[in-house]
Enzyme design. Structure first.
Site, short mmCIF file in Angstrom:
data_model
loop_
_atom_site.label_atom_id
_atom_site.label_comp_id
_atom_site.label_asym_id
_atom_site.label_seq_id
_atom_site.Cartn_x
_atom_site.Cartn_y
_atom_site.Cartn_z
CD GLU A 1 -2.47 -1.03 -0.29
OE1 GLU A 1 -3.83 -0.03 -0.39
OE2 GLU A 1 -2.87 -1.69 -0.48
CD1 TRP B 1 -2.31 3.74 -4.39
CD2 TRP B 1 -1.25 2.79 -6.27
NE1 TRP B 1 -2.41 4.86 -5.62
CE2 TRP B 1 -2.32 3.76 -6.92
CE3 TRP B 1 -0.82 2.30 -7.68
CZ2 TRP B 1 -2.64 3.97 -8.22
CZ3 TRP B 1 -1.43 2.29 -8.67
CH2 TRP B 1 -2.63 3.50 -8.83
CD1 TRP C 1 -14.88 13.44 -20.78
CD2 TRP C 1 -15.20 11.72 -19.71
NE1 TRP C 1 -13.35 12.71 -20.80
CE2 TRP C 1 -13.60 11.10 -19.24
CE3 TRP C 1 -15.76 10.65 -18.91
CZ2 TRP C 1 -12.96 10.90 -19.05
CZ3 TRP C 1 -15.24 9.63 -17.95
CH2 TRP C 1 -13.97 9.46 -17.62
CG ASN D 1 -7.99 2.27 -0.95
OD1 ASN D 1 -7.71 3.75 -1.98
ND2 ASN D 1 -7.60 1.38 -2.21
CD1 TRP E 1 -10.31 10.86 -16.09
CD2 TRP E 1 -9.69 12.13 -14.55
NE1 TRP E 1 -9.81 12.03 -17.33
CE2 TRP E 1 -8.83 12.25 -15.73
CE3 TRP E 1 -8.68 12.51 -13.48
CZ2 TRP E 1 -7.74 13.10 -15.63
CZ3 TRP E 1 -7.43 13.23 -13.29
CH2 TRP E 1 -6.89 13.61 -14.68
CD1 TRP F 1 -9.43 11.52 -7.67
CD2 TRP F 1 -11.34 10.40 -9.43
NE1 TRP F 1 -10.99 10.98 -7.38
CE2 TRP F 1 -11.47 10.84 -8.12
CE3 TRP F 1 -12.05 9.24 -10.39
CZ2 TRP F 1 -13.34 10.69 -7.54
CZ3 TRP F 1 -13.38 9.76 -9.86
CH2 TRP F 1 -14.05 9.82 -8.75
#
Length: 485
Positions: free
Chosen positions: A282, A285, A313, A348, A366, A389
């Site tokens: 973790e 990341w 979009w 998360n 996004w 994202w």
């Protein structure tokens, strides 16, 4: 007599394992500590509301900790390119030190460093924000990893980072020139905390800002949730996460401190190796996201996969607002959005689900989601927020394929099986039984009535059916591919 050592604090509001502060003390020179509130430099993204609230507490705690050891934190305003060299000049600083940043702000730091060196100051910067800086972990050909899993595997093969540095026992304080002290601002004058209305009550209940609060949170994590973390971290209905994200974002604790605390727990037999490895993953990341930011500083605005520039979009303000307010009609999504609004945090696993829902079920760009998280997350980080994202959207490095569309009902039933997470944050559904709490529109009328749920009145019906949203998302992907061909 040599001049003082100037420590420039930015995102590292702690005194333990703070390499810049430790180096300043070890020079033997008296120390000046400054926080420059820079809202003028174009490379600095203004913080959102929740992060501004957290920053206030971080600075308050840092000033107190420095004061307890003989130091002092001076708060000034200004654009760093001009202000830091001027401060160094007016204080006669012999040394100027800081901890490194990895986004567009590093252009500021490079310019400041060049100016200071030309003026004869000794300048040093340090790694403090990550375990591994961009360029430390590379592929066999020496390039940056673009996919997370091999990056993670490479870092796990490394020896643990060096042990964290202790806090200085004593800081010899230098005297600020009166002209500079006269320019100092009170913390309250930065206007970081809300006044009227005061919307931060839920944040105050959820967080204890400052380095002592971060250490207390780490201790609580080690004593409980870390054991079993590999198997339970995806369960928002349980107390399974570290809740260290905001403390890491503001540098109230270092990733090195977290890793070594977990390493000691593993070696003492308090946690199994897989829990330690998952925590390292973790944190990996987080480092990987900083590497992506380093490679593309505009990651919060520009698709990493450029074919998404042609993605069709939709503009749907009503749907976007329903998502923001936790009124989509999908209880797991709504619980996450309300947790965010109330506490400045979201689990998360739920972040992935609500992100997928916005981008794929609603076909909303996004960047609208990234902006909302930037404003409402206490841990809003320029690397993690944008990279995550883009991962959800399918436009980022190592992204989830766009056709992977999270089913918000199935996700809720898997990771909140009894519905306790939904009951906490969507109280109007609290009396629904577990087998229908994630799909109230399928509940019989008598079950809804017994639970005081009136769909469309006390709780909304889904703003889009899952299958319709999935079909629409796949059609949009096909259209993008056709346009890009």
């Amino acid at each position: 007599m040599a001049g003082p050592a100037l420590v420039w604090f930015r995102e590292d509001f702690r005194i333990a394992d703070n390499p810049a502060l430790t180096h300043a003390v070890e020079t033997g020179a008296p120390v000046l500590c400054v926080y420059l509130h820079d809202e003028e430099s174009p490379e600095v993204r203004p913080l959102g509301g929740a992060a501004r609230w957290f920053l206030h507490g971080s600075l308050e705690a840092l000033a107190r900790s420095l004061g307890e050891r003989g130091g002092e934190l001076l708060i000034l305003r200004g654009a760093a390119r001009e202000a830091i060299p001027r401060i160094a000049r007016e204080t006669g600083a012999a040394h100027v030190v800081w901890n490194r940043r990895y986004g567009a702000e590093r252009e500021i730091d490079a310019a400041v460093k060049a100016t200071l060196k030309e003026s004869g100051h000794a300048v040093k910067s340090f790694k403090a924000r990550v375990l591994y800086e961009p360029g430390e972990v590379t592929t066999k050909t020496g390039g940056l990893y673009k996919v997370f899993t091999p990056y993670r595997n490479a870092t796990l093969a490394y020896d643990p980072p060096p042990p964290p540095l202790p806090a200085p026992a004593r800081i010899a304080k230098a005297t600020w020139p009166e002209a500079l002290r006269a320019q100092a601002v009170r913390l309250a004058d930065l206007g970081l905390e809300p006044a009227a209305p005061d919307w931060a009550g839920g944040l105050r209940a959820a967080w204890t800002r400052g380095e002592p609060g971060a250490q207390a949170r780490l201790a609580a994590f080690l004593d409980g949730p870390l054991s079993g973390y590999a198997g339970t971290r995806n369960r928002p209905d349980l107390e399974t996460t570290s809740m260290l994200s905001a403390h890491l974002r503001f540098g109230e604790i270092s990733p090195r401190q977290v890793v070594h605390a977990a390493l000691h727990a593993r070696d003492a037999g308090r946690i199994p190796p897989e829990d330690y490895d998952m925590l390292r993953s973790e944190l990996g990341w987080r480092d990987f996201s900083h590497q992506l930011l380093f490679a593309q500083p505009d990651i919060a605005r520009t698709n990493m996969v450029r074919s998404f520039d042609t993605f069709p979009w939709r503009t749907d303000e009503a749907a976007l607002e329903a998502w923001r307010r936790g009124r989509t009609g999908y209880p797991f999504v709504d619980a996450g959005m309300r947790q965010l609004w109330e506490t400045g945090f979201m689990h998360n696993r739920v972040r992935m689900v609500v992100g997928s829902f916005l981008v794929k079920h609603l076909l909303v760009d996004w960047r609208h989601g990234e902006d909302w998280f930037w404003d409402t997350l206490c841990d809003a980080d320029p690397a993690n927020n944008a990279a995550s994202w883009q991962w959800v959207a399918g436009s980022g490095a190592d992204a989830a394929p766009y056709y992977r569309i999270f089913n918000p009902v199935a996700q809720g039933e898997k990771f909140d099986p009894a519905g306790d997470y939904v009951r906490r944050f969507v109280p109007e559904l609290a009396r629904l039984p577990a087998h229908v709490i994630h799909r109230p529109w399928e509940a019989p009328r008598n079950v809804l009535e017994k639970a005081d749920v009136a769909l469309g009145e006390t709780y909304p019906v889904p703003i889009v059916a899952h299958e319709e949203g999935r079909r629409r998302a796949l059609d949009a992907l096909a259209q993008m591919k056709k346009t890009a061909a």
